[in-house]
Scaffold this motif. Structure first.
Motif, mmCIF file in Angstrom:
data_model
loop_
_atom_site.group_PDB
_atom_site.id
_atom_site.type_symbol
_atom_site.label_atom_id
_atom_site.label_comp_id
_atom_site.label_asym_id
_atom_site.label_seq_id
_atom_site.Cartn_x
_atom_site.Cartn_y
_atom_site.Cartn_z
ATOM 1 N N ASP A 42 0.842 -1.185 0.000
ATOM 2 C CA ASP A 42 0.000 0.000 0.000
ATOM 3 C C ASP A 42 0.885 1.244 0.000
ATOM 4 O O ASP A 42 1.867 1.332 0.741
ATOM 5 C CB ASP A 42 -0.911 0.021 1.226
ATOM 6 N N VAL A 43 0.516 2.227 -0.841
ATOM 7 C CA VAL A 43 1.333 3.427 -1.000
ATOM 8 C C VAL A 43 0.456 4.668 -0.848
ATOM 9 O O VAL A 43 -0.664 4.724 -1.370
ATOM 10 C CB VAL A 43 2.034 3.449 -2.371
ATOM 11 N N PHE A 44 0.994 5.661 -0.140
ATOM 12 C CA PHE A 44 0.317 6.951 0.043
ATOM 13 C C PHE A 44 1.152 8.047 -0.604
ATOM 14 O O PHE A 44 2.362 8.127 -0.394
ATOM 15 C CB PHE A 44 0.145 7.243 1.538
ATOM 16 N N MET A 45 0.481 8.914 -1.396
ATOM 17 C CA MET A 45 1.149 10.057 -2.015
ATOM 18 C C MET A 45 0.320 11.310 -1.796
ATOM 19 O O MET A 45 -0.912 11.275 -1.922
ATOM 20 C CB MET A 45 1.342 9.847 -3.520
ATOM 21 N N SER A 46 0.987 12.416 -1.482
ATOM 22 C CA SER A 46 0.274 13.688 -1.371
ATOM 23 C C SER A 46 1.143 14.813 -1.928
ATOM 24 O O SER A 46 2.368 14.793 -1.791
ATOM 25 C CB SER A 46 -0.107 13.980 0.083
ATOM 26 N N HIS A 47 0.487 15.773 -2.598
ATOM 27 C CA HIS A 47 1.153 16.954 -3.141
ATOM 28 C C HIS A 47 2.398 16.571 -3.943
ATOM 29 O O HIS A 47 3.458 17.178 -3.801
ATOM 30 C CB HIS A 47 1.519 17.925 -2.022
ATOM 31 N N SER A 48 2.247 15.564 -4.786
ATOM 32 C CA SER A 48 3.373 15.069 -5.573
ATOM 33 C C SER A 48 3.060 15.187 -7.060
ATOM 34 O O SER A 48 1.899 15.190 -7.466
ATOM 35 C CB SER A 48 3.695 13.616 -5.199
ATOM 36 N N ARG A 49 4.115 15.259 -7.877
ATOM 37 C CA ARG A 49 3.965 15.402 -9.316
ATOM 38 C C ARG A 49 4.729 14.289 -10.013
ATOM 39 O O ARG A 49 5.908 14.045 -9.724
ATOM 40 C CB ARG A 49 4.469 16.770 -9.776
ATOM 41 N N LEU A 50 4.055 13.617 -10.952
ATOM 42 C CA LEU A 50 4.660 12.529 -11.724
ATOM 43 C C LEU A 50 4.557 12.908 -13.191
ATOM 44 O O LEU A 50 3.443 13.083 -13.712
ATOM 45 C CB LEU A 50 3.942 11.209 -11.452
ATOM 46 N N THR A 51 5.704 13.062 -13.843
ATOM 47 C CA THR A 51 5.685 13.645 -15.185
ATOM 48 C C THR A 51 6.625 12.920 -16.133
ATOM 49 O O THR A 51 7.634 12.344 -15.716
ATOM 50 C CB THR A 51 6.042 15.140 -15.107
ATOM 51 N N ASN A 52 6.251 12.957 -17.434
ATOM 52 C CA ASN A 52 7.048 12.352 -18.507
ATOM 53 C C ASN A 52 7.348 10.882 -18.213
ATOM 54 O O ASN A 52 8.512 10.464 -18.153
ATOM 55 C CB ASN A 52 8.348 13.141 -18.707
ATOM 56 N N VAL A 53 6.280 10.121 -18.037
ATOM 57 C CA VAL A 53 6.413 8.710 -17.668
ATOM 58 C C VAL A 53 5.623 7.848 -18.658
ATOM 59 O O VAL A 53 4.746 8.329 -19.371
ATOM 60 C CB VAL A 53 5.886 8.449 -16.240
ATOM 61 N N TYR A 54 5.932 6.564 -18.680
ATOM 62 C CA TYR A 54 5.119 5.605 -19.427
ATOM 63 C C TYR A 54 3.948 5.155 -18.551
ATOM 64 O O TYR A 54 2.808 5.124 -18.994
ATOM 65 C CB TYR A 54 5.966 4.402 -19.853
ATOM 66 N N TYR A 55 4.231 4.791 -17.320
ATOM 67 C CA TYR A 55 3.218 4.570 -16.294
ATOM 68 C C TYR A 55 3.574 5.462 -15.107
ATOM 69 O O TYR A 55 4.706 5.437 -14.629
ATOM 70 C CB TYR A 55 3.205 3.114 -15.802
ATOM 71 N N ALA A 56 2.605 6.213 -14.612
ATOM 72 C CA ALA A 56 2.854 6.985 -13.394
ATOM 73 C C ALA A 56 2.855 6.050 -12.185
ATOM 74 O O ALA A 56 3.791 6.044 -11.386
ATOM 75 C CB ALA A 56 1.811 8.085 -13.221
ATOM 76 N N VAL A 57 1.784 5.245 -12.077
ATOM 77 C CA VAL A 57 1.687 4.249 -11.003
ATOM 78 C C VAL A 57 1.308 2.917 -11.634
ATOM 79 O O VAL A 57 0.294 2.812 -12.311
ATOM 80 C CB VAL A 57 0.645 4.650 -9.944
ATOM 81 N N PHE A 58 2.140 1.908 -11.416
ATOM 82 C CA PHE A 58 1.922 0.575 -11.974
ATOM 83 C C PHE A 58 1.785 -0.397 -10.810
ATOM 84 O O PHE A 58 2.714 -0.568 -10.024
ATOM 85 C CB PHE A 58 3.097 0.175 -12.863
#
Length: 202
Positions: free
Chosen positions: A130-146
């Motif tokens: 289990d993963v928690f993310m807040s106020h984060s940016r994911l950019t220029n990816v093939y999958y952001a979350v896999f």
């Protein structure tokens, strides 16, 4: 005299290796802005039961497309004005890693982080963690979350996914997992790929 030479040799070795992460992290470790950028010359593995804490303003940079592989626990707590950056580094949580526990607020988490993995890589990959993310940016990816398993909770708060290249913003073909989204934004982010019998909360 021998003592002075030994101390000088030790200091030089420390300075020479400063900022370079070892291939295996086998003791609790803290990374901070002062030591940045921390260079990954290849994949880096955090051992089971080990905590890696990343403090505000820290930069992790892969010399190539590298993986930070978590078998223990990863705590990334940046600040609004002092982000944590993952440049050319993907984060992979293996089965058995310490996942986020919403009841205690403990476990692997990302707060105020920026993820820019190299090429067509994934920013975050999870296997039964289990993963928690807040106020984060994911950019220029093939999958952001896999997500590569069922029975996983992915929680995102005030995150932004943008510039997905041909892949999916969030992908999981397995059943019975939960995606919890609150005030998140997807821009040019492709699609969400969801397996059957999943729970999506917005």
């Amino acid at each position: 005299m021998r003592t002075i030479l030994a101390l000088l040799a030790f200091t030089w070795a420390y300075l020479l290796n400063a900022g370079t992460l070892p291939a295996n992290i086998n003791s609790n470790t803290v990374l901070n802005a002062a030591g940045s950028p921390y260079i990954l010359s290849g994949n880096v593995t955090v051992a089971k039961g080990i905590n890696l804490t990343v403090l505000p303003g820290t930069i992790l940079r892969g010399s190539l497309a590298c993986n930070l592989i978590i078998n223990g626990e990863l705590i990334c707590r940046g600040k609004k004005d002092s982000l944590i950056r993952f440049d050319s580094v993907s984060v992979t949580f293996n089965s058995g890693a310490s996942g986020y526990n919403p009841a205690t607020g403990k476990g692997s988490r990302f707060e105020y982080t920026v993820h820019m993995p190299a090429g067509s890589n994934m920013a975050i990959k999870s296997s039964k963690t289990d993963v928690f993310m807040s106020h984060s940016r994911l950019t220029n990816v093939y999958y952001a979350v896999f997500v590569q398993s069922d029975s996983v909770d992915i929680t995102m708060r005030n995150c932004k996914i943008e510039g997905v290249t041909n892949g999916y913003s969030i992908y999981n073909s397995y059943r019975n997992w939960k995606l919890d989204l609150t005030d998140d934004t997807i821009i040019n982010g492709g699609y969400l790929y969801m397996g059957q019998k999943n729970n999506v909360h917005r």
